[in-house]
Design a protein around this motif. Structure first.
Motif, PDB file in Angstrom:
ATOM      1  N   UNK A 119       0.853  -1.186   0.000  1.00 56.55           N
ATOM      2  CA  UNK A 119       0.000   0.000   0.000  1.00 56.55           C
ATOM      3  C   UNK A 119       0.883   1.227   0.000  1.00 56.55           C
ATOM      4  N   UNK A 120       0.625   2.131  -0.905  1.00 54.57           N
ATOM      5  CA  UNK A 120       1.459   3.316  -1.048  1.00 54.57           C
ATOM      6  C   UNK A 120       1.481   4.153   0.226  1.00 54.57           C
ATOM      7  N   UNK A 121       0.418   4.087   1.028  1.00 53.55           N
ATOM      8  CA  UNK A 121       0.334   4.916   2.236  1.00 53.55           C
ATOM      9  C   UNK A 121       1.295   4.458   3.328  1.00 53.55           C
ATOM     10  N   UNK A 122       1.907   3.279   3.184  1.00 53.84           N
ATOM     11  CA  UNK A 122       2.832   2.791   4.209  1.00 53.84           C
ATOM     12  C   UNK A 122       4.203   3.438   4.110  1.00 53.84           C
ATOM     13  N   UNK A 123       4.461   4.109   3.007  1.00 54.76           N
ATOM     14  CA  UNK A 123       5.804   4.624   2.779  1.00 54.76           C
ATOM     15  C   UNK A 123       5.873   6.125   3.035  1.00 54.76           C
ATOM     16  N   UNK A 124       7.066   6.556   3.421  1.00 52.41           N
ATOM     17  CA  UNK A 124       7.336   7.975   3.604  1.00 52.41           C
ATOM     18  C   UNK A 124       8.577   8.322   2.805  1.00 52.41           C
ATOM     19  N   UNK A 149      11.054   3.169   3.846  1.00 57.19           N
ATOM     20  CA  UNK A 149      11.468   3.784   2.603  1.00 57.19           C
ATOM     21  C   UNK A 149      11.001   2.917   1.441  1.00 57.19           C
ATOM     22  N   UNK A 150      10.821   3.520   0.282  1.00 56.21           N
ATOM     23  CA  UNK A 150      10.204   2.836  -0.842  1.00 56.21           C
ATOM     24  C   UNK A 150      11.062   1.688  -1.360  1.00 56.21           C
ATOM     25  N   UNK A 151      12.385   1.738  -1.139  1.00 60.43           N
ATOM     26  CA  UNK A 151      13.236   0.655  -1.612  1.00 60.43           C
ATOM     27  C   UNK A 151      12.942  -0.664  -0.916  1.00 60.43           C
ATOM     28  N   UNK A 172      14.983 -14.066 -11.074  1.00 60.82           N
ATOM     29  CA  UNK A 172      13.532 -14.169 -11.198  1.00 60.82           C
ATOM     30  C   UNK A 172      12.853 -12.844 -10.878  1.00 60.82           C
ATOM     31  N   UNK A 173      13.356 -12.134  -9.882  1.00 61.19           N
ATOM     32  CA  UNK A 173      12.791 -10.828  -9.551  1.00 61.19           C
ATOM     33  C   UNK A 173      12.965  -9.861 -10.722  1.00 61.19           C
ATOM     34  N   UNK A 174      14.165  -9.833 -11.270  1.00 70.83           N
ATOM     35  CA  UNK A 174      14.457  -8.873 -12.339  1.00 70.83           C
ATOM     36  C   UNK A 174      13.689  -9.169 -13.621  1.00 70.83           C
ATOM     37  N   UNK A 175      13.456 -10.441 -13.926  1.00 77.14           N
ATOM     38  CA  UNK A 175      12.821 -10.801 -15.187  1.00 77.14           C
ATOM     39  C   UNK A 175      11.319 -11.041 -15.072  1.00 77.14           C
ATOM     40  N   UNK A 176      10.833 -11.439 -13.891  1.00 77.96           N
ATOM     41  CA  UNK A 176       9.440 -11.856 -13.758  1.00 77.96           C
ATOM     42  C   UNK A 176       8.688 -11.171 -12.631  1.00 77.96           C
ATOM     43  N   UNK A 177       9.357 -10.360 -11.822  1.00 78.50           N
ATOM     44  CA  UNK A 177       8.737  -9.786 -10.630  1.00 78.50           C
ATOM     45  C   UNK A 177       7.557  -8.874 -10.945  1.00 78.50           C
ATOM     46  N   UNK A 178       6.548  -8.913 -10.073  1.00 84.62           N
ATOM     47  CA  UNK A 178       5.372  -8.046 -10.195  1.00 84.62           C
ATOM     48  C   UNK A 178       5.142  -7.364  -8.854  1.00 84.62           C
ATOM     49  N   UNK A 179       5.068  -6.033  -8.866  1.00 83.86           N
ATOM     50  CA  UNK A 179       4.763  -5.270  -7.650  1.00 83.86           C
ATOM     51  C   UNK A 179       3.439  -4.541  -7.867  1.00 83.86           C
ATOM     52  N   UNK A 180       2.496  -4.800  -6.974  1.00 82.15           N
ATOM     53  CA  UNK A 180       1.177  -4.187  -7.052  1.00 82.15           C
ATOM     54  C   UNK A 180       1.104  -3.088  -5.991  1.00 82.15           C
ATOM     55  N   UNK A 181       1.031  -1.849  -6.439  1.00 80.87           N
ATOM     56  CA  UNK A 181       0.989  -0.701  -5.525  1.00 80.87           C
ATOM     57  C   UNK A 181      -0.465  -0.264  -5.393  1.00 80.87           C
ATOM     58  N   UNK A 182      -1.061  -0.578  -4.264  1.00 78.10           N
ATOM     59  CA  UNK A 182      -2.464  -0.244  -4.031  1.00 78.10           C
ATOM     60  C   UNK A 182      -2.571   1.126  -3.372  1.00 78.10           C
ATOM     61  N   UNK A 183      -3.759   1.718  -3.481  1.00 77.01           N
ATOM     62  CA  UNK A 183      -4.068   3.015  -2.867  1.00 77.01           C
ATOM     63  C   UNK A 183      -3.099   4.100  -3.305  1.00 77.01           C
ATOM     64  N   UNK A 184      -2.692   4.067  -4.567  1.00 74.69           N
ATOM     65  CA  UNK A 184      -1.774   5.094  -5.044  1.00 74.69           C
ATOM     66  C   UNK A 184      -2.459   6.452  -5.100  1.00 74.69           C
ATOM     67  N   UNK A 185      -3.791   6.450  -5.150  1.00 76.32           N
ATOM     68  CA  UNK A 185      -4.510   7.721  -5.167  1.00 76.32           C
ATOM     69  C   UNK A 185      -4.383   8.462  -3.840  1.00 76.32           C
TER      70      UNK A 185
END
Length: 496
Positions: A95-100, A108-110, A299-312
Motif C-alpha cells: 500500500x502506497x500509504x505505508x511509505x514515507x 522507505x520505498x526501496x 527471477x525478480x528482475x525478469x518476472x517480478x510483479x509489484x502491485x501498488x495499491x491506494x496510489x490515489x
C-alpha cells in the motif's frame, strides 16, 4: 528456443499461454472487468515475448506498467494476484500509504524491492526443496535407523578382512541365515551373543526396521535427536529513520551465525516429529544458498510483479503544502524504482528496470492527473474497472471456482449439514448487496461477504443441531434475516 532465454522462463508453462488463454484463466476466479484482464494478459505475454528476443534488443524493451482505476472491491488486487500465480512469478502487494519520503520516520520505498526479493528467495528455495525431497527422505530414513540401531553403521565399516566360512546346513543353505529370526527381535538387539555372520545379522535387522519405518509402525516411539540451535533475528529492523538497514541486518546475522552457529542441542521427540525435523535440516544442508540467491535475483528482475495499491492516497490535489509535501516526496521516491534503478538487498543488487508495476486506486477524492507528471508517464496503460451491480453479484456467487456459495457449502458439510441455495435466494442476496452499495459506501463485491454472513449466521452457530439435515436457503429465508436490517438505512451502513 533462444539460447539466451533464462532457464526458469523456458520451464515456465505460463510463458506459452496466449492472451486469450490468460483471460480464460482469470475468468475462472474474477467476474467481468474484461478490459483490465485484457491489459494484464497483453503485459504478461509481452514479457514472455521479450525473453525470447536477442539480448541486445531484450534489454531495450521495458514493461508497460498499468494503472487500474476503479472503486474498491471490483477485482483490482485479485486480478494482479491471480496473474502472478498463473505465471509463478514473485508477487508483492503493498500500500502506497505505508511509505514515507527519505528523512521521515517510516518505511522507505526501496523496501518494496527487498520484500519482493525475499519472496522470490523463499519461492526458489521451496522449489529446490521439492526437487531434493526424495533424496533427503532416504537420508533421513538412514539417520533414523542409525538412532534406532546404534552401532549398525560401524559394524558395516569395520568388517573383518577374512570372515569365517559359513556353516552349510544339510539342505544346502546357510545355517546362520536360517537362524536369523532369533537375533532379529527389536527388544533383544545387542543383547544376544553375535553369530558368526554378524554383518548379515545386522543388515537383516536394519532392513526389518527400515520396513517398519516405511509402514509407519514406529511413529509413536520416542527417540533422542541432536539438532542445530535456531537463532532468529528480527525480520524487520526499521525503527531507525530513513537509511538502508539491509547491510546492518546481514552483518548482525553473519556475526550471530559465526558465534552461535556450531552449537547443538538434544531433543526427545516421536519418530513422526523427528522425521519432519531431520528432513528440514537435510534439505537446508543440501541447498546452496548462493545458488538460491542468484536464481531469486534473476527471477525478480525478469518476472517480478509489484502491485501498488491506494496510489490515489498519495496524489496531491490542488495547491501543495503541509502533509501534501510528504505525499509528493513519496511519489518522487517511487519514481526511480518504477523507472529502473538498482537496489541493494541481502540477495544481491536488484535492477528494477524490467519489474512489472501495477498501480491501483479508487481516485474518488483525487484524479490520476494529480500525480506528478513523471510518475504518470511511467504508467502508460490506464484501465478503468466497472462498478459491480446485481447481475455481476449473482455471477460472483455462483460461477468462480472459489464462489462464496461453494465455500459455505463446504464449511457446513464438515458438520454433515447440506445447504441448497435457490435461484430466488441468490437473486435476492445479489439485489440487496447492490442496493446497500448504492445507498451507502460502495465496497463492491466485499458487500457479499457481509450479506452471506448475516444470512447464514444462525445456521453456522447451530450447525451441530442440524447434523444430517438438508436446509434450503429460499428468498423468504434471506428476507427473514436481512429485511429489518435493510429497512433501517442507518443500521445497514454499519452492519451491511
Amino acid at each position: 528456443m533462444n539460447k539466451n532465454v533464462p532457464a526458469q522462463n523456458q520451464a515456465n508453462p505460463a510463458s506459452e499461454l496466449t492472451p486469450k488463454q490468460i483471460v480464460e484463466q482469470l475468468d475462472l476466479y474474477i467476474i467481468g472487468q474484461h478490459k483490465a484482464k485484457k491489459a494484464v494478459a497483453i503485459a504478461l505475454r509481452n514479457r514472455s515475448r521479450r525473453i525470447k528476443l536477442p539480448e541486445d534488443i531484450r534489454d531495450e524493451i521495458a514493461p508497460k506498467n498499468i494503472l487500474m482505476i476503479g472503486p474498491t472491491g471490483v477485482g483490482k488486487t485479485e486480478i494482479a494476484r491471480r496473474l502472478a500465480k498463473l505465471c509463478n512469478a514473485p508477487f508483492l502487494k503493498i500500500e502506497a500509504t505505508k511509505y514515507t519520503e527519505v528523512g521521515y520516520v517510516g518505511r522507505d520505498v526501496e523496501s518494496m524491492v527487498r520484500d519482493l526479493a525475499a519472496i522470490a528467495f523463499n519461492m526458489v528455495k521451496t522449489e529446490m526443496k521439492e526437487g531434493l525431497r526424495k533424496t533427503a527422505e532416504i537420508r533421513v530414513e538412514n539417520e533414523l535407523l542409525n538412532i534406532l540401531l546404534p552401532g549398525s553403521e560401524k559394524s558395516k565399516k569395520h568388517k573383518k578382512a577374512a570372515p569365517p566360512l559359513p556353516v552349510i546346513s544339510p539342505n544346502g543353505k546357510n545355517a546362520a541365515a536360517d537362524n536369523n529370526s532369533e537375533y532379529a527381535s527389536a527388544g533383544d538387539a545387542g543383547k544376544t551373543e553375535a553369530p558368526a555372520d554378524s554383518g548379515a545379522e545386522t543388515k537383516s535387522t536394519r532392513e526389518k526396521f527400515r520396513t517398519m519405518l516405511r509402514e509407519s509402525k514406529l511413529e509413536s516411539r520416542t527417540i533422542e535427536i541432536t539438532i542445530q540451535r535456531q537463532h532468529s533475528m528480527p525480520q524487520q529492523m526499521e525503527f531507525f529513520a530513513g537509511g538502508n538497514m539491509e547491510d546492518f541486518e546481514a552483518t548482525i546475522q553473519s556475526m550471530t551465525s559465526m558465534i552461535m552457529g556450531g552449537r547443538t542441542k538434544k531433543k526427545t521427540v516421536t519418530i513422526a516429529e523427528a522425521r519432519d525435523i531431520l528432513l528440514e535440516e537435510q534439505l537446508n544442508r543440501m541447498i546452496d544458498p548462493d545458488k538460491v540467491s542468484d536464481d531469486a535475483k534473476r527471477r525478480v528482475e525478469q518476472m517480478g510483479i509489484i502491485f501498488i495499491d491506494e496510489i490515489d492516497k498519495i496524489a496531491v490535489k490542488g495547491e501543495r503544502g503541509g502533509q501534501d509535501v510528504s505525499r509528493e516526496g513519496v511519489q518522487r521516491d517511487i519514481l526511480p524504482i518504477v523507472e529502473g534503478s538498482t537496489v541493494n538487498t541481502k540477495y544481491g543488487v536488484i535492477d528494477t528496470t524490467h519489474i512489472l508495476f501495477i498501480a491501483a486506486g479508487a481516485f474518488n477524492m483525487a484524479k490520476p492527473s494529480d500525480l506528478i507528471p513523471e510518475l504518470q508517464g511511467r504508467f502508460p496503460l490506464r484501465v478503468e474497472l466497472d462498478s459491480l451491480h446485481a447481475k455481476e453479484f449473482r455471477r460472483i456467487l455462483l460461477e468462480p471456482k472459489n464462489a462464496l456459495t461453494k465455500q459455505y457449502k463446504a464449511l457446513l458439510s464438515t458438520e454433515t449439514v447440506t445447504i441448497d441455495f435457490t435461484d430466488a435466494a441468490i437473486d435476492r442476496m445479489s439485489f440487496l448487496a447492490a442496493d446497500v452499495n448504492a445507498r451507502s459506501e460502495n465496497i463492491g463485491a466485499r458487500r457479499l461477504h457481509t450479506v452471506m454472513e448475516a444470512v447464514l449466521e444462525d445456521l453456522s452457530f447451530e450447525a451441530d443441531e442440524h447434523a444430517g439435515e438438508t436446509i434450503e436457503i429460499t428468498e423468504n429465508y434471506v428476507d427473514d434475516r436481512l429485511k429489518s436490517i435493510i429497512e433501517d438505512q442507518d443500521l445497514s451502513r454499519y452492519i451491511l
